[in-house]
Design an enzyme around this catalytic site. Sequence first.
Site, mmCIF file in Angstrom:
data_model
loop_
_atom_site.group_PDB
_atom_site.id
_atom_site.type_symbol
_atom_site.label_atom_id
_atom_site.label_comp_id
_atom_site.label_asym_id
_atom_site.label_seq_id
_atom_site.Cartn_x
_atom_site.Cartn_y
_atom_site.Cartn_z
ATOM 1 N N LYS A 1 9.613 9.470 6.771
ATOM 2 C CA LYS A 1 9.669 10.868 7.209
ATOM 3 C C LYS A 1 11.075 11.287 7.662
ATOM 4 O O LYS A 1 11.455 12.435 7.521
ATOM 5 C CB LYS A 1 8.672 11.120 8.337
ATOM 6 N N LYS B 1 -0.509 10.453 -5.616
ATOM 7 C CA LYS B 1 -1.727 10.869 -4.922
ATOM 8 C C LYS B 1 -1.703 12.374 -4.662
ATOM 9 O O LYS B 1 -0.629 12.978 -4.568
ATOM 10 C CB LYS B 1 -1.908 10.100 -3.618
ATOM 11 N N LYS C 1 -1.323 17.516 0.415
ATOM 12 C CA LYS C 1 -1.337 18.943 0.735
ATOM 13 C C LYS C 1 0.063 19.533 0.703
ATOM 14 O O LYS C 1 0.226 20.723 0.469
ATOM 15 C CB LYS C 1 -2.064 19.216 2.051
HETATM 16 P P1 ATP Z 1 1.058 15.470 3.611
HETATM 17 O O1 ATP Z 1 1.493 15.829 2.232
HETATM 18 O O2 ATP Z 1 1.379 16.509 4.639
HETATM 19 O O3 ATP Z 1 1.424 14.067 4.025
HETATM 20 P P2 ATP Z 1 -1.605 14.516 3.031
HETATM 21 O O4 ATP Z 1 -2.481 15.250 2.068
HETATM 22 O O5 ATP Z 1 -0.991 13.247 2.594
HETATM 23 O O6 ATP Z 1 -0.543 15.554 3.553
HETATM 24 P P3 ATP Z 1 -2.155 13.506 5.699
HETATM 25 O O7 ATP Z 1 -2.186 14.510 6.821
HETATM 26 O O8 ATP Z 1 -0.928 12.667 5.514
HETATM 27 O O9 ATP Z 1 -2.480 14.295 4.338
HETATM 28 O O10 ATP Z 1 -3.405 12.567 5.816
HETATM 29 C C1 ATP Z 1 -4.659 12.980 6.348
HETATM 30 C C2 ATP Z 1 -5.695 11.943 5.959
HETATM 31 O O11 ATP Z 1 -6.056 12.101 4.580
HETATM 32 C C3 ATP Z 1 -5.219 10.502 6.094
HETATM 33 O O12 ATP Z 1 -6.274 9.722 6.629
HETATM 34 C C4 ATP Z 1 -4.900 10.061 4.683
HETATM 35 O O13 ATP Z 1 -5.074 8.668 4.508
HETATM 36 C C5 ATP Z 1 -5.919 10.862 3.871
HETATM 37 N N1 ATP Z 1 -5.442 11.198 2.525
HETATM 38 C C6 ATP Z 1 -4.343 11.915 2.230
HETATM 39 N N2 ATP Z 1 -4.213 12.098 0.911
HETATM 40 C C7 ATP Z 1 -5.260 11.469 0.328
HETATM 41 C C8 ATP Z 1 -5.692 11.294 -1.033
HETATM 42 N N3 ATP Z 1 -5.013 11.812 -2.037
HETATM 43 N N4 ATP Z 1 -6.819 10.589 -1.266
HETATM 44 C C9 ATP Z 1 -7.515 10.066 -0.233
HETATM 45 N N5 ATP Z 1 -7.173 10.198 1.066
HETATM 46 C C10 ATP Z 1 -6.064 10.892 1.359
HETATM 47 MG MG MG Z 2 0.446 12.139 3.912
#
Ligand code: ATP
Ligand code: MG
Length: 336
Positions: A115, A203, A206
Amino acid sequence: MKTILTGIRSNSVLTLGNYLGALLPMVRLANEHSKDFKVNIFVPDLHSIISEVDGDLRENTIRTLKYWLAAGLNLNENVHIYRQSYVPAHSELCWILNCTATMGETSRMIQYKEKSKGQESCNVGIFDYPILMAADILLYDAEYIPLGEDQFQHIELTRNIAMRFNNKFGEVFTVPVKTSDQVKFMEVDTAIRIRDLLNPEKKMSKSTVAEGSKIMLDDTPEKAAKKIMSATTDSLGKVKFDMFNQPGISNLLQIEALVTDVPLSEVTAKWNGETRYGELKKKVAESVSSMLKDFQTRLAEISDDEVYKLLEEGEKYANELANAKLLEVQKAVGLR
Ligand code: ATP
Ligand code: MG
């Protein structure tokens, strides 16, 4: 009674990946155990501000809490819901733990390295949030912390901080179980990773800019169906579950299985060898849009008042426990 503690940041609307990979499994786990465990579900709103917040943080926080309920969280007297910033003991304990943790161990955190990208302009919160996370956990003597794999290193850090503190100041903290036992408790073989619809090697996230890459929980069912229909597949022309060679198709099979709650092996057996990718996409698009429709209907039925009522009870409970633990800590280090 032992405590399970978990939460999801409230920076923005969640994706289908967050829902299938984090929210649903956590809700399932909470429902399974809330007779014999205390279950603390909190929105780490102080963690949310270490990065950009998309929209209004307070609204995002209430919406995130509604997600838990819409995803089927059963409430009983063992389940408590609260916002981190409404329990000041989290920040207070964070400071005290800051003075026991070392620069060396916090600098080794992979999330921090990723990060901060080595930039000096990175905010101190990004460096320090694993210590706040340790406070979130240790204030409630939580032993089970179901979270994504990306957080395992922080659980190990929490364990180290707790053990070191106990050695120096006496048995104040309950040490959470090892990550290998956390995984056993979660009853998952491998973490679920929903892929980016346009670039299935990555993956779904968001923060990805391309709209077509991700399904958001507030997408209309029609919009979500269109995104599935436009998902990247491959030119092999035969359905097979093979994340390495056919990640796009495999992702669709995985989504179908999770959304319809049918074992992946069954879904895979049904579609194996199918040459018309369009047929598979149509089915997945239908499943996802009907899931979203149901979810959004349930979400709309949950009022702000209902959430505030839960928060009132939950935050009273959390403050009582957290303040009692904080006082123990303050006495142990000589502040009281
Ligand atoms: P960012 O892009 O802001 O990192 P993110 O979609 O990766 O967003 P996080 O806030 O980092 O989301 O993670 C929230 C939860 O969702 C965590 O427990 C993470 O392991 C899970 N998660 C995130 N992306 C995925 C995915 N593509 N598939 C399954 N679980 C996910
Ligand atoms: Mg993430």
